[in-house]
Write an enzyme that holds these catalytic residues in place. Structure first.
Site, PDB file in Angstrom:
ATOM      1  N   LYS A  79       0.857  -1.177   0.000  1.00  0.00           N
ATOM      2  CA  LYS A  79       0.000   0.000   0.000  1.00  0.00           C
ATOM      3  C   LYS A  79       0.897   1.231   0.000  1.00  0.00           C
ATOM      4  O   LYS A  79       2.014   1.201   0.524  1.00  0.00           O
ATOM      5  CB  LYS A  79      -0.875  -0.003   1.260  1.00  0.00           C
ATOM      6  CG  LYS A  79      -2.130   0.805   1.129  1.00  0.00           C
ATOM      7  CD  LYS A  79      -3.274   0.034   0.513  1.00  0.00           C
ATOM      8  CE  LYS A  79      -4.521   0.867   0.432  1.00  0.00           C
ATOM      9  NZ  LYS A  79      -5.664   0.137  -0.071  1.00  0.00           N
ATOM     10  N   GLY A 180     -19.241   7.865  -0.492  1.00  0.00           N
ATOM     11  CA  GLY A 180     -18.309   8.131  -1.591  1.00  0.00           C
ATOM     12  C   GLY A 180     -18.429   7.080  -2.670  1.00  0.00           C
ATOM     13  O   GLY A 180     -19.507   6.540  -2.923  1.00  0.00           O
ATOM     14  N   VAL A 182     -17.623   3.895  -2.949  1.00  0.00           N
ATOM     15  CA  VAL A 182     -18.213   2.590  -2.621  1.00  0.00           C
ATOM     16  C   VAL A 182     -19.574   2.752  -1.938  1.00  0.00           C
ATOM     17  O   VAL A 182     -20.563   2.149  -2.359  1.00  0.00           O
ATOM     18  CB  VAL A 182     -17.271   1.763  -1.699  1.00  0.00           C
ATOM     19  CG1 VAL A 182     -17.886   0.395  -1.436  1.00  0.00           C
ATOM     20  CG2 VAL A 182     -15.891   1.616  -2.310  1.00  0.00           C
TER      21      VAL A 182
HETATM   22  P1  NAD Z   1     -14.202   7.828  -1.067  1.00  0.00           P
HETATM   23  O1  NAD Z   1     -13.116   8.765  -0.696  1.00  0.00           O
HETATM   24  O2  NAD Z   1     -14.744   7.852  -2.449  1.00  0.00           O
HETATM   25  O3  NAD Z   1     -15.449   7.986  -0.060  1.00  0.00           O
HETATM   26  C1  NAD Z   1     -15.333   8.067   1.307  1.00  0.00           C
HETATM   27  C2  NAD Z   1     -16.492   8.928   1.793  1.00  0.00           C
HETATM   28  O4  NAD Z   1     -16.508   8.903   3.222  1.00  0.00           O
HETATM   29  C3  NAD Z   1     -16.395  10.394   1.374  1.00  0.00           C
HETATM   30  O5  NAD Z   1     -17.602  10.798   0.773  1.00  0.00           O
HETATM   31  C4  NAD Z   1     -16.141  11.124   2.696  1.00  0.00           C
HETATM   32  O6  NAD Z   1     -16.702  12.426   2.712  1.00  0.00           O
HETATM   33  C5  NAD Z   1     -16.826  10.218   3.697  1.00  0.00           C
HETATM   34  N1  NAD Z   1     -16.352  10.313   5.069  1.00  0.00           N
HETATM   35  C6  NAD Z   1     -15.091  10.473   5.534  1.00  0.00           C
HETATM   36  N2  NAD Z   1     -15.075  10.490   6.872  1.00  0.00           N
HETATM   37  C7  NAD Z   1     -16.369  10.332   7.274  1.00  0.00           C
HETATM   38  C8  NAD Z   1     -17.014  10.257   8.534  1.00  0.00           C
HETATM   39  N3  NAD Z   1     -16.342  10.352   9.672  1.00  0.00           N
HETATM   40  N4  NAD Z   1     -18.356  10.094   8.562  1.00  0.00           N
HETATM   41  C9  NAD Z   1     -19.069   9.991   7.427  1.00  0.00           C
HETATM   42  N5  NAD Z   1     -18.516  10.061   6.200  1.00  0.00           N
HETATM   43  C10 NAD Z   1     -17.189  10.229   6.127  1.00  0.00           C
HETATM   44  O7  NAD Z   1     -13.632   6.391  -0.695  1.00  0.00           O
HETATM   45  P2  NAD Z   1     -14.157   4.984  -1.237  1.00  0.00           P
HETATM   46  O8  NAD Z   1     -13.375   4.617  -2.432  1.00  0.00           O
HETATM   47  O9  NAD Z   1     -15.644   4.981  -1.274  1.00  0.00           O
HETATM   48  O10 NAD Z   1     -13.648   4.024  -0.057  1.00  0.00           O
HETATM   49  C11 NAD Z   1     -14.334   3.951   1.176  1.00  0.00           C
HETATM   50  C12 NAD Z   1     -13.627   2.963   2.083  1.00  0.00           C
HETATM   51  O11 NAD Z   1     -13.571   1.683   1.450  1.00  0.00           O
HETATM   52  C13 NAD Z   1     -12.170   3.311   2.417  1.00  0.00           C
HETATM   53  O12 NAD Z   1     -11.849   2.884   3.717  1.00  0.00           O
HETATM   54  C14 NAD Z   1     -11.374   2.509   1.405  1.00  0.00           C
HETATM   55  O13 NAD Z   1     -10.057   2.240   1.844  1.00  0.00           O
HETATM   56  C15 NAD Z   1     -12.208   1.261   1.347  1.00  0.00           C
HETATM   57  N6  NAD Z   1     -12.059   0.503   0.115  1.00  0.00           N
HETATM   58  C16 NAD Z   1     -12.334   1.074  -1.077  1.00  0.00           C
HETATM   59  C17 NAD Z   1     -12.189   0.329  -2.244  1.00  0.00           C
HETATM   60  C18 NAD Z   1     -12.515   0.912  -3.587  1.00  0.00           C
HETATM   61  O14 NAD Z   1     -12.550   0.165  -4.568  1.00  0.00           O
HETATM   62  N7  NAD Z   1     -12.757   2.193  -3.703  1.00  0.00           N
HETATM   63  C19 NAD Z   1     -11.771  -0.997  -2.165  1.00  0.00           C
HETATM   64  C20 NAD Z   1     -11.526  -1.571  -0.921  1.00  0.00           C
HETATM   65  C21 NAD Z   1     -11.662  -0.805   0.215  1.00  0.00           C
END
Ligand code: NAD
Length: 344
Positions: A79, A180, A182
C-alpha cells in the site's frame, strides 16, 4: 527526489520518498511479495504527522497480503500513502513524483486508487510508470474499482444476513457511513433489494445526491453508529470501531468496505463477538476492488469480473463456519484461512 529504505523485520520492504521543493512526501509499504508483486492503492490524505502516515501504510499493506491471498490472486500485499500537504500544492506534480517513486521499485509494487485518489490520478501516474492499474476505461482500463467493491460488499451482506438471522426480518435497515465511491453505489444495490437505508457523510453534497430516494434517510455523522439497524456498513475511513464506539452499536452485523475498521483488531473483534454482533472482516468483504484492478493488470475481460466476485460470499461462508466450528471470532478465522493460503 530522495528515496530511502526504512529497515523492517516484519515487512518485505518499506520505502520513503521526499521532495521538499514540491511538498511531496510518500511511503510505500510492501508487506509480502510471496505470492507475487504487491498490488494496492495510493491513499492521499492529511495526517497529523509523518509517523501516522507510515503506520497507516503499514497497517493497510498487511491487510492487503491477506486480501490478495483470500482472493486467490497472484499478488502480495502493499500500500502507498502520500501525505496531503496543508499548504499549496500542484496535484499533478505530486502524482508524477509518486509515479517516479513507483518506477524506482521496478514492478515489486503496482499502484491503484484508494481514498483521496481517482482514476484520473492513475492516468497522471501512468505518464511516469506502467506499474499502475485502475485506469479510466477511456485509457484502456476497466474503470472505477469502487463499483465491484460495492457489489462485493452487497453480496457479502446477504451472507451475513443469512448467518445472523435464521429467519430474515421483514424490514432490513442498513446504516451506511460514507457515501463516496463505494458507499454511494452500495446504497443503490441495497435499495434494489428493498432495504431501508440510513446513511451519513461528512460532505452534505454526497447526502444531497440521495435525498429524493424513497428508502433513504439521512443521519448526522455522529449519530450513525448508534442508529438502530440490522447492518452497519462502514464505508468511510478506518478505526471507527473501538472501545468507545462498540458499546453504542445497535446493529447485528458489521459489513462494509472500509479498510481496517477495527482500531485494535483482536480486542475489537472479541468485543463485537461478546456483544453478539457478526463481523465480516474487511479484507474478506471489500476484495471486489482488488479483484478488479488485478483483472485489469492481467488484462482479463470485464465480463469475467462478476463471476470472480463470487469468491467473496464463498469466503465469508467458509470463515463464519470455521469460526463456529473452532470457537474463533470471524477475524481469527479469516486470518487462519489467509495464513493457510500463504503457506500453500
Ligand atoms: P471515497 O473517498 O470515495 O469515499 C469516502 C467517503 O466517506 C467520502 O464521501 C467522505 O466524505 C466520507 N467520510 C469520511 N469520513 C467520514 C465520517 N467520519 N463520517 C461519514 N462520512 C465520512 O472512498 P471509497 O473509495 O468509497 O472508499 C471507502 C472505504 O472503502 C475506504 O476505507 C477505502 O479504503 C475502502 N475501500 C475502497 C475500495 C474501492 O474500490 N474504492 C476498495 C476496498 C476498500
Amino acid at each position: 527526489m530522495e528515496i530511502h529504505r526504512i529497515p523492517s523485520t516484519d515487512f518485505a520492504e518499506i520505502w520513503e520518498a521526499k521532495d521538499a521543493s514540491q511538498n511531496f512526501h510518500a511511503y510505500i509499504a510492501l508487506h509480502s511479495l510471496k505470492r507475487g508483486p504487491a498490488i494496492g492503492g495510493l491513499r492521499f490524505w492529511q495526517y497529523p504527522n509523518a509517523a501516522a502516515a507510515l503506520e497507516d501504510a503499514q497497517q493497510l499493506a498487511r491487510t492487503m497480503t491477506y486480501k490478495a491471498a483470500l482472493a486467490r490472486l497472484p499478488h502480495g500485499g502493499g500500500k502507498a500513502v502520500m501525505i496531503q500537504p496543508n499548504t499549496e500544492y500542484d496535484r499533478n506534480t505530486l502524482m508524477k513524483l509518486f509515479g517516479q517513486f513507483v518506477l524506482y521499485l521496478q514492478g515489486r509494487y503496482i499502484t491503484a486508487k484508494d481514498v483521496g485518489t481517482h482514476a484520473q490520478d492513475m492516468q497522471v501516474i501512468r505518464q511516469e510508470t506502467h506499474w499502475v492499474t485502475g485506469l479510466p476505461q477511456t485509457s484502456g482500463g476497466l474503470g472505477d474499482p469502487s463499483q465491484p467493491t460495492a457489489l462485493g460488499v452487497a453480496l457479502g451482506i446477504e451472507v451475513c444476513l443469512d448467518h445472523a438471522f435464521p429467519t430474515r426480518p421483514k424490514k432490513i435497515r442498513v446504516a451506511v457511513q460514507g457515501l463516496g465511491g463505494v458507499g454511494g453505489q452500495l446504497v443503490g444495490h441495497l435499495e434494489k433489494k428493498g432495504y431501508e437505508i440510513w446513511a451519513t457523510d461528512i460532505s452534505p453534497l454526497q447526502i444531497l445526491a440521495f435525498s429524493q430516494n424513497p428508502h433513504f434517510h439521512s443521519v448526522l455523522p455522529e449519530a450513525i453508529l448508534s442508529t438502530p439497524c440490522e447492518v452497519f456498513a462502514p464505508c468511510a475511513l478506518g478505526q471507527v470501531l473501538n472501545t468507545k464506539t462498540i458499546p453504542l452499536l445497535q446493529s447485528k452485523i458489521i459489513a462494509g468496505s472500509a479498510n481496517n475498521p477495527l482500531k485494535k483488531e483482536q480486542r475489537e473483534a472479541n468485543a463485537l463477538q461478546q456483544r453478539g454482533i457478526l463481523y465480516a472482516p474487511d479484507f474478506v468483504i471489500n476484495t471486489g476492488g482488488l479483484i478488479h484492478v488485478a483483472a485489469e493488470w492481467a488484462k482479463s475481460e470485464k465480463s469475467s469480473l462478476e463471476n470472480a466476485l463470487e469468491i467473496i460470499p464463498q469466503n465469508l461462508k467458509e470463515i463464519f463456519d470455521l469460526a463456529e466450528a473452532e470457537h474463533l471470532n470471524p477475524l481469527q478465522a479469516a486470518l487462519q484461512r489467509g495464513e493457510k493460503l500463504l503457506r500453500a
